[in-house]
Design a protein around this motif. Structure first.
Motif, PDB file in Angstrom:
ATOM      1  N   TYR A 111      13.148  19.539 -58.049  1.00  0.00           N
ATOM      2  CA  TYR A 111      12.074  19.110 -58.944  1.00  0.00           C
ATOM      3  C   TYR A 111      11.826  17.613 -58.778  1.00  0.00           C
ATOM      4  CZ  TYR A 111      12.522  23.658 -61.155  1.00  0.00           C
ATOM      5  OH  TYR A 111      12.549  25.004 -61.383  1.00  0.00           O
ATOM      6  N   GLY A 112      12.899  16.845 -58.624  1.00  0.00           N
ATOM      7  CA  GLY A 112      12.753  15.396 -58.443  1.00  0.00           C
ATOM      8  C   GLY A 112      12.031  15.049 -57.158  1.00  0.00           C
ATOM      9  N   ALA A 113      12.402  15.714 -56.073  1.00  0.00           N
ATOM     10  CA  ALA A 113      11.747  15.446 -54.786  1.00  0.00           C
ATOM     11  C   ALA A 113      10.277  15.844 -54.842  1.00  0.00           C
ATOM     12  CB  ALA A 113      12.461  16.186 -53.661  1.00  0.00           C
ATOM     13  N   LEU A 114       9.996  16.950 -55.524  1.00  0.00           N
ATOM     14  CA  LEU A 114       8.610  17.379 -55.664  1.00  0.00           C
ATOM     15  C   LEU A 114       7.815  16.349 -56.464  1.00  0.00           C
ATOM     16  CD1 LEU A 114       6.638  19.713 -55.030  1.00  0.00           C
ATOM     17  CD2 LEU A 114       7.363  20.772 -57.182  1.00  0.00           C
ATOM     18  N   ALA A 115       8.401  15.854 -57.548  1.00  0.00           N
ATOM     19  CA  ALA A 115       7.730  14.824 -58.361  1.00  0.00           C
ATOM     20  C   ALA A 115       7.469  13.571 -57.527  1.00  0.00           C
ATOM     21  CB  ALA A 115       8.577  14.499 -59.592  1.00  0.00           C
ATOM     22  N   ARG A 116       8.461  13.158 -56.746  1.00  0.00           N
ATOM     23  CA  ARG A 116       8.279  11.965 -55.899  1.00  0.00           C
ATOM     24  C   ARG A 116       7.195  12.194 -54.854  1.00  0.00           C
ATOM     25  NH1 ARG A 116      13.746  12.070 -56.684  1.00  0.00           N
ATOM     26  NH2 ARG A 116      14.184  13.044 -54.651  1.00  0.00           N
ATOM     27  N   SER A 117       7.133  13.394 -54.286  1.00  0.00           N
ATOM     28  CA  SER A 117       6.122  13.675 -53.260  1.00  0.00           C
ATOM     29  C   SER A 117       4.707  13.603 -53.832  1.00  0.00           C
ATOM     30  CB  SER A 117       6.367  15.041 -52.622  1.00  0.00           C
ATOM     31  OG  SER A 117       5.959  16.095 -53.480  1.00  0.00           O
ATOM     32  N   LEU A 118       4.598  13.805 -55.132  1.00  0.00           N
ATOM     33  CA  LEU A 118       3.301  13.722 -55.801  1.00  0.00           C
ATOM     34  C   LEU A 118       3.008  12.312 -56.315  1.00  0.00           C
ATOM     35  CD1 LEU A 118       3.571  17.057 -57.790  1.00  0.00           C
ATOM     36  CD2 LEU A 118       1.880  16.550 -56.024  1.00  0.00           C
ATOM     37  N   GLY A 119       3.929  11.381 -56.088  1.00  0.00           N
ATOM     38  CA  GLY A 119       3.766  10.024 -56.602  1.00  0.00           C
ATOM     39  C   GLY A 119       3.992   9.955 -58.101  1.00  0.00           C
ATOM     40  N   LYS A 120       4.762  10.899 -58.639  1.00  0.00           N
ATOM     41  CA  LYS A 120       5.017  10.984 -60.081  1.00  0.00           C
ATOM     42  C   LYS A 120       6.517  11.055 -60.340  1.00  0.00           C
ATOM     43  CE  LYS A 120       0.595  11.951 -61.108  1.00  0.00           C
ATOM     44  NZ  LYS A 120      -0.258  11.092 -61.868  1.00  0.00           N
ATOM     45  N   ALA A 121       7.269  10.138 -59.740  1.00  0.00           N
ATOM     46  CA  ALA A 121       8.735  10.179 -59.800  1.00  0.00           C
ATOM     47  C   ALA A 121       9.274  10.263 -61.223  1.00  0.00           C
ATOM     48  CB  ALA A 121       9.314   8.969 -59.091  1.00  0.00           C
ATOM     49  N   GLN A 122       8.592   9.667 -62.174  1.00  0.00           N
ATOM     50  CA  GLN A 122       9.061   9.660 -63.558  1.00  0.00           C
ATOM     51  C   GLN A 122       8.624  10.909 -64.329  1.00  0.00           C
ATOM     52  OE1 GLN A 122      11.235   7.262 -64.452  1.00  0.00           O
ATOM     53  NE2 GLN A 122      10.984   6.623 -62.326  1.00  0.00           N
ATOM     54  N   ALA A 123       7.892  11.780 -63.670  1.00  0.00           N
ATOM     55  CA  ALA A 123       7.326  12.948 -64.359  1.00  0.00           C
ATOM     56  C   ALA A 123       8.011  14.253 -63.962  1.00  0.00           C
ATOM     57  CB  ALA A 123       5.824  13.026 -64.079  1.00  0.00           C
ATOM     58  N   MET A 124       9.338  14.174 -63.749  1.00  0.00           N
ATOM     59  CA  MET A 124      10.053  15.379 -63.308  1.00  0.00           C
ATOM     60  C   MET A 124       9.909  16.538 -64.296  1.00  0.00           C
ATOM     61  SD  MET A 124      13.590  14.401 -61.422  1.00  0.00           S
ATOM     62  CE  MET A 124      14.195  13.409 -62.770  1.00  0.00           C
ATOM     63  N   ARG A 125       9.971  16.249 -65.578  1.00  0.00           N
ATOM     64  CA  ARG A 125       9.851  17.327 -66.580  1.00  0.00           C
ATOM     65  C   ARG A 125       8.448  17.942 -66.560  1.00  0.00           C
ATOM     66  NH1 ARG A 125      14.188  17.548 -70.319  1.00  0.00           N
ATOM     67  NH2 ARG A 125      15.487  15.692 -70.223  1.00  0.00           N
ATOM     68  N   ALA A 126       7.444  17.109 -66.424  1.00  0.00           N
ATOM     69  CA  ALA A 126       6.068  17.624 -66.367  1.00  0.00           C
ATOM     70  C   ALA A 126       5.865  18.443 -65.093  1.00  0.00           C
ATOM     71  CB  ALA A 126       5.063  16.470 -66.423  1.00  0.00           C
ATOM     72  N   VAL A 127       6.438  17.990 -63.992  1.00  0.00           N
ATOM     73  CA  VAL A 127       6.363  18.748 -62.749  1.00  0.00           C
ATOM     74  C   VAL A 127       7.084  20.079 -62.932  1.00  0.00           C
ATOM     75  CG1 VAL A 127       7.154  18.813 -60.350  1.00  0.00           C
ATOM     76  CG2 VAL A 127       6.004  16.785 -61.222  1.00  0.00           C
ATOM     77  N   GLY A 128       8.263  20.049 -63.543  1.00  0.00           N
ATOM     78  CA  GLY A 128       9.005  21.273 -63.809  1.00  0.00           C
ATOM     79  C   GLY A 128       8.230  22.242 -64.674  1.00  0.00           C
ATOM     80  N   ALA A 129       7.556  21.717 -65.691  1.00  0.00           N
ATOM     81  CA  ALA A 129       6.748  22.581 -66.562  1.00  0.00           C
ATOM     82  C   ALA A 129       5.595  23.209 -65.782  1.00  0.00           C
ATOM     83  CB  ALA A 129       6.215  21.783 -67.748  1.00  0.00           C
ATOM     84  N   ALA A 130       4.966  22.441 -64.899  1.00  0.00           N
ATOM     85  CA  ALA A 130       3.864  22.975 -64.094  1.00  0.00           C
ATOM     86  C   ALA A 130       4.385  24.026 -63.115  1.00  0.00           C
ATOM     87  CB  ALA A 130       3.153  21.846 -63.342  1.00  0.00           C
ATOM     88  N   VAL A 131       5.551  23.791 -62.528  1.00  0.00           N
ATOM     89  CA  VAL A 131       6.152  24.779 -61.634  1.00  0.00           C
ATOM     90  C   VAL A 131       6.396  26.066 -62.412  1.00  0.00           C
ATOM     91  CG1 VAL A 131       8.216  25.356 -60.291  1.00  0.00           C
ATOM     92  CG2 VAL A 131       7.179  23.088 -60.060  1.00  0.00           C
ATOM     93  N   GLY A 132       6.917  25.946 -63.629  1.00  0.00           N
ATOM     94  CA  GLY A 132       7.206  27.112 -64.461  1.00  0.00           C
ATOM     95  C   GLY A 132       5.973  27.901 -64.854  1.00  0.00           C
ATOM     96  N   ARG A 133       4.827  27.250 -64.883  1.00  0.00           N
ATOM     97  CA  ARG A 133       3.568  27.912 -65.255  1.00  0.00           C
ATOM     98  C   ARG A 133       2.770  28.362 -64.038  1.00  0.00           C
ATOM     99  NH1 ARG A 133       2.849  29.235 -70.686  1.00  0.00           N
ATOM    100  NH2 ARG A 133       4.089  27.765 -71.886  1.00  0.00           N
ATOM    101  N   ASN A 134       3.358  28.276 -62.861  1.00  0.00           N
ATOM    102  CA  ASN A 134       2.693  28.720 -61.639  1.00  0.00           C
ATOM    103  C   ASN A 134       2.230  30.171 -61.826  1.00  0.00           C
ATOM    104  OD1 ASN A 134       1.984  29.476 -59.000  1.00  0.00           O
ATOM    105  ND2 ASN A 134       4.115  29.693 -58.376  1.00  0.00           N
ATOM    106  N   PRO A 135       0.938  30.427 -61.724  1.00  0.00           N
ATOM    107  CA  PRO A 135       0.457  31.791 -61.948  1.00  0.00           C
ATOM    108  C   PRO A 135       0.573  32.703 -60.721  1.00  0.00           C
ATOM    109  CG  PRO A 135      -1.399  30.351 -61.548  1.00  0.00           C
ATOM    110  CD  PRO A 135      -0.166  29.479 -61.543  1.00  0.00           C
TER     111      PRO A 135
END
Length: 179
Positions: A111-135
Protein backbone atom coordinates in the motif's frame (compact mmCIF):
# COMPACT_ATOMS: atom_id res chain seq x y z
CA UNK A 1 -17.74 7.45 -2.41
CA UNK A 2 -18.44 4.93 -5.12
CA UNK A 3 -21.73 5.57 -6.93
CA UNK A 4 -23.16 3.14 -9.42
CA UNK A 5 -25.76 3.98 -12.02
CA UNK A 6 -29.09 2.17 -11.99
CA UNK A 7 -28.76 1.76 -15.78
CA UNK A 8 -26.41 -1.22 -15.64
CA UNK A 9 -26.99 -4.83 -16.63
CA UNK A 10 -25.59 -7.82 -14.81
CA UNK A 11 -24.82 -11.50 -15.01
CA UNK A 12 -24.03 -14.11 -12.38
CA UNK A 13 -21.70 -17.08 -12.82
CA UNK A 14 -19.62 -19.56 -10.85
CA UNK A 15 -15.85 -19.70 -10.49
CA UNK A 16 -13.51 -21.98 -8.58
CA UNK A 17 -13.43 -19.37 -5.78
CA UNK A 18 -17.18 -18.80 -5.60
CA UNK A 19 -20.05 -17.18 -7.40
CA UNK A 20 -19.46 -13.81 -9.01
CA UNK A 21 -21.58 -10.94 -10.27
CA UNK A 22 -20.48 -8.81 -13.22
CA UNK A 23 -22.09 -5.55 -14.31
CA UNK A 24 -21.65 -3.51 -17.45
CA UNK A 25 -22.63 -0.18 -18.93
CA UNK A 26 -22.57 0.80 -22.57
CA UNK A 27 -18.94 1.93 -21.94
CA UNK A 28 -17.57 -1.31 -20.48
CA UNK A 29 -17.26 -3.54 -17.44
CA UNK A 30 -18.31 -1.64 -14.33
CA UNK A 31 -18.23 -4.25 -11.60
CA UNK A 32 -16.94 -7.71 -10.84
CA UNK A 33 -17.62 -8.96 -7.34
CA UNK A 34 -17.72 -12.21 -5.43
CA UNK A 35 -21.33 -12.56 -4.30
CA UNK A 36 -20.40 -12.46 -0.61
CA UNK A 37 -17.66 -9.86 -0.54
CA UNK A 38 -17.59 -6.60 1.39
CA UNK A 39 -18.58 -3.33 -0.25
CA UNK A 40 -21.16 -4.72 -2.66
CA UNK A 41 -23.16 -1.90 -4.23
CA UNK A 42 -26.52 -1.21 -2.63
CA UNK A 43 -28.12 -2.25 -5.93
CA UNK A 44 -26.98 -5.83 -5.16
CA UNK A 45 -28.26 -5.92 -1.59
CA UNK A 46 -29.86 -9.27 -0.75
CA UNK A 47 -32.47 -7.27 1.19
CA UNK A 48 -33.98 -5.87 -2.00
CA UNK A 49 -37.26 -7.47 -3.10
CA UNK A 50 -36.01 -7.64 -6.70
CA UNK A 51 -32.74 -6.75 -8.45
CA UNK A 52 -32.29 -3.18 -9.61
CA UNK A 53 -29.96 -4.25 -12.40
CA UNK A 54 -31.59 -6.53 -14.97
CA UNK A 55 -29.82 -9.71 -16.02
CA UNK A 56 -28.39 -9.71 -19.53
CA UNK A 57 -26.34 -12.86 -20.07
CA UNK A 58 -25.94 -11.95 -23.76
CA UNK A 59 -24.33 -8.54 -23.22
CA UNK A 60 -21.07 -8.69 -25.23
CA UNK A 61 -18.86 -7.22 -22.48
CA UNK A 62 -20.33 -9.59 -19.88
CA UNK A 63 -19.87 -12.58 -22.19
CA UNK A 64 -16.26 -11.60 -22.81
CA UNK A 65 -15.70 -11.06 -19.08
CA UNK A 66 -17.02 -14.54 -18.21
CA UNK A 67 -14.76 -16.10 -20.85
CA UNK A 68 -11.68 -14.21 -19.71
CA UNK A 69 -12.34 -15.09 -16.06
CA UNK A 70 -12.53 -18.79 -17.02
CA UNK A 71 -9.19 -18.38 -18.80
CA UNK A 72 -7.73 -16.57 -15.78
CA UNK A 73 -8.67 -19.41 -13.43
CA UNK A 74 -7.38 -21.95 -15.95
CA UNK A 75 -4.02 -20.16 -15.84
CA UNK A 76 -4.06 -19.19 -19.52
CA UNK A 77 -4.74 -15.46 -19.03
CA UNK A 78 -2.70 -12.99 -17.01
CA UNK A 79 -4.38 -9.72 -18.02
CA UNK A 80 -7.91 -8.82 -18.96
CA UNK A 81 -8.64 -7.38 -22.37
CA UNK A 82 -11.90 -5.61 -21.62
CA UNK A 83 -13.12 -2.05 -21.73
CA UNK A 84 -13.45 -0.83 -18.14
CA UNK A 85 -15.92 1.82 -17.01
CA UNK A 86 -14.48 3.17 -13.76
CA UNK A 87 -16.80 6.20 -13.67
CA UNK A 88 -18.48 5.06 -10.43
CA UNK A 89 -15.38 6.08 -8.49
CA UNK A 90 -14.09 9.46 -7.47
CA UNK A 91 -11.14 10.85 -9.47
CA UNK A 92 -8.82 9.74 -6.65
CA UNK A 93 -10.29 6.21 -6.59
CA UNK A 94 -10.00 6.01 -10.36
CA UNK A 95 -6.31 6.99 -10.19
CA UNK A 96 -5.68 4.23 -7.64
CA UNK A 97 -7.57 1.65 -9.71
CA UNK A 98 -5.60 2.66 -12.81
CA UNK A 99 -2.36 2.23 -10.85
CA UNK A 100 -3.44 -1.30 -9.85
CA UNK A 101 -3.55 -2.21 -13.53
CA UNK A 102 0.21 -1.65 -13.66
CA UNK A 103 0.98 -4.49 -11.22
CA UNK A 104 1.88 -7.49 -13.41
CA UNK A 105 0.77 -11.05 -12.77
CA UNK A 106 3.11 -12.82 -10.38
CA UNK A 107 4.21 -9.56 -8.74
CA UNK A 108 3.00 -7.71 -5.67
CA UNK A 109 3.38 -4.27 -4.18
CA UNK A 110 2.54 -2.66 -0.86
CA UNK A 111 0.00 0.00 0.00
CA UNK A 112 2.88 2.36 0.81
CA UNK A 113 4.64 1.75 -2.50
CA UNK A 114 1.37 2.23 -4.35
CA UNK A 115 0.77 5.53 -2.52
CA UNK A 116 4.30 6.70 -3.37
CA UNK A 117 3.85 5.74 -7.03
CA UNK A 118 0.83 8.03 -7.12
CA UNK A 119 2.77 10.90 -5.53
CA UNK A 120 0.64 10.54 -2.38
CA UNK A 121 3.15 9.04 0.07
CA UNK A 122 1.26 10.42 3.08
CA UNK A 123 -2.07 9.06 1.86
CA UNK A 124 -1.51 5.35 2.47
CA UNK A 125 -4.83 4.95 4.31
CA UNK A 126 -6.76 6.73 1.56
CA UNK A 127 -5.01 4.58 -1.05
CA UNK A 128 -5.88 1.49 1.01
CA UNK A 129 -9.51 2.56 1.21
CA UNK A 130 -9.63 3.07 -2.57
CA UNK A 131 -8.03 -0.34 -3.14
CA UNK A 132 -10.68 -1.86 -0.85
CA UNK A 133 -13.47 -0.25 -2.88
CA UNK A 134 -12.12 -1.51 -6.21
CA UNK A 135 -15.26 -2.58 -8.07
CA UNK A 136 -13.43 -4.90 -10.49
CA UNK A 137 -12.02 -7.78 -8.44
CA UNK A 138 -9.57 -9.89 -10.42
CA UNK A 139 -9.65 -7.66 -13.51
CA UNK A 140 -8.16 -4.70 -11.62
CA UNK A 141 -5.73 -6.70 -9.47
CA UNK A 142 -6.17 -5.31 -5.97
CA UNK A 143 -5.28 -8.76 -4.61
CA UNK A 144 -1.65 -8.00 -5.54
CA UNK A 145 -1.34 -5.33 -2.82
CA UNK A 146 0.17 -6.44 0.49
CA UNK A 147 0.84 -4.92 3.87
CA UNK A 148 4.11 -3.05 4.43
CA UNK A 149 5.70 -6.17 5.92
CA UNK A 150 4.48 -8.38 3.06
CA UNK A 151 1.53 -9.71 5.04
CA UNK A 152 -1.78 -10.58 3.44
CA UNK A 153 -4.17 -7.88 4.53
CA UNK A 154 -7.39 -6.32 3.38
CA UNK A 155 -9.16 -8.08 0.56
CA UNK A 156 -12.89 -7.44 0.25
CA UNK A 157 -13.36 -10.91 -1.23
CA UNK A 158 -11.74 -12.54 1.80
CA UNK A 159 -8.16 -13.41 2.62
CA UNK A 160 -8.72 -17.03 1.58
CA UNK A 161 -9.42 -15.78 -1.95
CA UNK A 162 -6.49 -13.36 -1.92
CA UNK A 163 -4.23 -16.25 -0.91
CA UNK A 164 -5.63 -18.50 -3.65
CA UNK A 165 -5.30 -15.78 -6.31
CA UNK A 166 -1.68 -15.02 -5.41
CA UNK A 167 -0.88 -18.74 -5.43
CA UNK A 168 -2.55 -19.11 -8.83
CA UNK A 169 -0.41 -16.28 -10.17
CA UNK A 170 2.79 -17.65 -8.65
CA UNK A 171 3.26 -14.64 -6.36
CA UNK A 172 2.83 -16.65 -3.16
CA UNK A 173 4.10 -20.11 -2.40
CA UNK A 174 1.76 -22.47 -0.54
CA UNK A 175 4.27 -22.65 2.33
CA UNK A 176 4.24 -18.86 2.82
CA UNK A 177 0.46 -18.67 2.79
CA UNK A 178 0.27 -20.69 6.02
CA UNK A 179 1.97 -17.93 8.06
Amino acid sequence: MTRFSNDLVCTRFSTTLGDMIATASDKGLVGLWFHDQKHLPEQLSPDLPSPIWPTDDQHPVLQKARQQIREFFAGTRSEFDLPFDLSAGTPFQQSVWQALLGIPKGKTTTYGALARSLGKAQAMRAVGAAVGRNPLSLAVPCHRVLGQDGSLTGYAGGLHRKTALLQLEGALSPALSKN
